[in-house]
Design a protein around this motif. Structure first.
Motif, PDB file in Angstrom:
ATOM      1  N   UNK A  20       0.442  -0.815  -0.077  1.00 18.93           N
ATOM      2  CA  UNK A  20       0.080   0.175   0.051  1.00 18.93           C
ATOM      3  C   UNK A  20       0.748   1.503   0.286  1.00 18.93           C
ATOM      4  N   UNK A  21       1.841   1.106   0.776  1.00 19.92           N
ATOM      5  CA  UNK A  21       2.933   2.082   0.830  1.00 19.92           C
ATOM      6  C   UNK A  21       4.995   1.704   0.003  1.00 19.92           C
ATOM      7  N   UNK A  22       4.312   1.713  -1.381  1.00 11.94           N
ATOM      8  CA  UNK A  22       5.637   1.338  -2.551  1.00 11.94           C
ATOM      9  C   UNK A  22       6.938   2.816  -1.254  1.00 11.94           C
ATOM     10  N   UNK A  23       8.118   1.822  -1.815  1.00  7.71           N
ATOM     11  CA  UNK A  23       9.018   2.448  -0.435  1.00  7.71           C
ATOM     12  C   UNK A  23      10.415   3.085  -1.487  1.00  7.71           C
ATOM     13  N   UNK A  24      10.191   2.831  -3.184  1.00 11.02           N
ATOM     14  CA  UNK A  24      11.046   3.247  -3.960  1.00 11.02           C
ATOM     15  C   UNK A  24      10.689   3.488  -5.197  1.00 11.02           C
ATOM     16  N   UNK A  25      11.363   3.908  -6.111  1.00  7.31           N
ATOM     17  CA  UNK A  25      11.243   4.216  -7.022  1.00  7.31           C
ATOM     18  C   UNK A  25      10.628   3.095  -7.912  1.00  7.31           C
ATOM     19  N   UNK A  26      11.618   1.907  -7.705  1.00  9.26           N
ATOM     20  CA  UNK A  26      11.794   0.880  -8.101  1.00  9.26           C
ATOM     21  C   UNK A  26       9.960  -0.028  -8.188  1.00  9.26           C
ATOM     22  N   UNK A  27       9.094   0.198  -6.687  1.00  3.37           N
ATOM     23  CA  UNK A  27       7.779  -0.556  -6.879  1.00  3.37           C
ATOM     24  C   UNK A  27       6.822   0.416  -7.021  1.00  3.37           C
ATOM     25  N   UNK A  28       7.406   1.463  -6.998  1.00  8.11           N
ATOM     26  CA  UNK A  28       6.189   2.351  -7.128  1.00  8.11           C
ATOM     27  C   UNK A  28       5.707   2.374  -9.390  1.00  8.11           C
ATOM     28  N   UNK A  29       7.303   2.213  -9.958  1.00  6.60           N
ATOM     29  CA  UNK A  29       7.288   2.430 -11.918  1.00  6.60           C
ATOM     30  C   UNK A  29       6.483   0.952 -11.911  1.00  6.60           C
ATOM     31  N   UNK A  30       6.486  -0.375 -10.765  1.00  6.26           N
ATOM     32  CA  UNK A  30       5.987  -1.686 -10.744  1.00  6.26           C
ATOM     33  C   UNK A  30       4.705  -1.950 -10.477  1.00  6.26           C
ATOM     34  N   UNK A  31       4.316  -0.559  -9.596  1.00  3.25           N
ATOM     35  CA  UNK A  31       2.883  -0.904  -9.141  1.00  3.25           C
ATOM     36  C   UNK A  31       1.680   0.062 -10.272  1.00  3.25           C
ATOM     37  N   UNK A  32       2.521   1.183 -10.604  1.00  2.72           N
ATOM     38  CA  UNK A  32       1.911   1.602 -11.779  1.00  2.72           C
ATOM     39  C   UNK A  32       1.358   1.075 -13.186  1.00  2.72           C
ATOM     40  N   UNK A  33       2.616  -0.068 -13.405  1.00  3.86           N
ATOM     41  CA  UNK A  33       2.746  -0.835 -14.641  1.00  3.86           C
ATOM     42  C   UNK A  33       1.732  -2.184 -14.561  1.00  3.86           C
ATOM     43  N   UNK A  34       1.448  -2.773 -13.458  1.00  2.00           N
ATOM     44  CA  UNK A  34       0.824  -3.828 -12.778  1.00  2.00           C
ATOM     45  C   UNK A  34      -0.865  -2.619 -13.061  1.00  2.00           C
ATOM     46  N   UNK A  35      -1.136  -1.792 -12.197  1.00  2.00           N
ATOM     47  CA  UNK A  35      -2.660  -0.751 -12.611  1.00  2.00           C
ATOM     48  C   UNK A  35      -2.852  -1.146 -14.564  1.00  2.00           C
ATOM     49  N   UNK A  36      -1.915  -0.687 -14.793  1.00  3.99           N
ATOM     50  CA  UNK A  36      -1.986  -0.366 -16.212  1.00  3.99           C
ATOM     51  C   UNK A  36      -2.734  -1.597 -16.721  1.00  3.99           C
TER      52      UNK A  36
END
Length: 154
Positions: A20-36
């Motif tokens: 729920x709280x991504x703590x890195x650029x990599x996690x955040x990038x992965x979250x955006x990709x997975x949501x798309x």
């Protein structure tokens, strides 16, 4: 300038596949990709699917806050964008370091309720000079650049 187009936009709530709280650029990038990708699976007849994920990253200089945008096109084109990066106040960062999600930390420090669905950290810190919508707008536009410039290699 983009020519005028007719768009029908629908928001979907899909899981990010990251904490729920991504703590890195990599996690955040992965979250955006997975949501798309999950939006594409949920609405396969659409022409574009957009995933947005907010995250934080800690460093020796302090804790930064940002969001990533991932756009998938029906024709295989992919676009990526990122919001501006800003530093969180020490009071908020300490709560997040202790395991609290950023939105809850903001609520505690600023005496708000559910600010992450309202003006977010950026709105709280700028007195809404920049609100969540304005903050994400440029990142979405940046992610659409490859769609506007299809003659170039991405």
């Amino acid at each position: 300038m983009f020519p005028a187009y007719d768009f029908a936009v629908a928001g979907l709530s899909v899981p990010s596949g990251v904490p729920d709280q991504p703590t890195s650029l990599c996690e955040t990038m992965a979250g955006a990709r997975i949501r798309a990708e999950k939006a594409r699976a949920s609405e396969p007849d659409s022409d574009y699917w957009v995933g947005i994920e907010g995250g934080i990253e800690d460093s020796a200089l302090g804790m930064t806050c940002f969001a990533r945008v991932h756009v998938l096109g029906r024709d295989g084109v992919t676009g990526l964008g990122q919001t501006a990066v800003f530093y969180l106040p020490r009071e908020v960062a300490e709560l997040v370091r202790g395991g609290m999600e950023l939105g809850h930390a903001d609520d505690r420090v600023f005496g708000r309720d559910n600010s992450k669905q309202a003006n977010g950290a950026i709105g709280l810190l700028t007195d809404d000079l920049i609100d969540r919508q304005a903050y994400y707008t440029h990142a979405v536009i940046m992610a659409l650049v490859p769609f506007k410039n299809r003659e170039l290699s991405w």
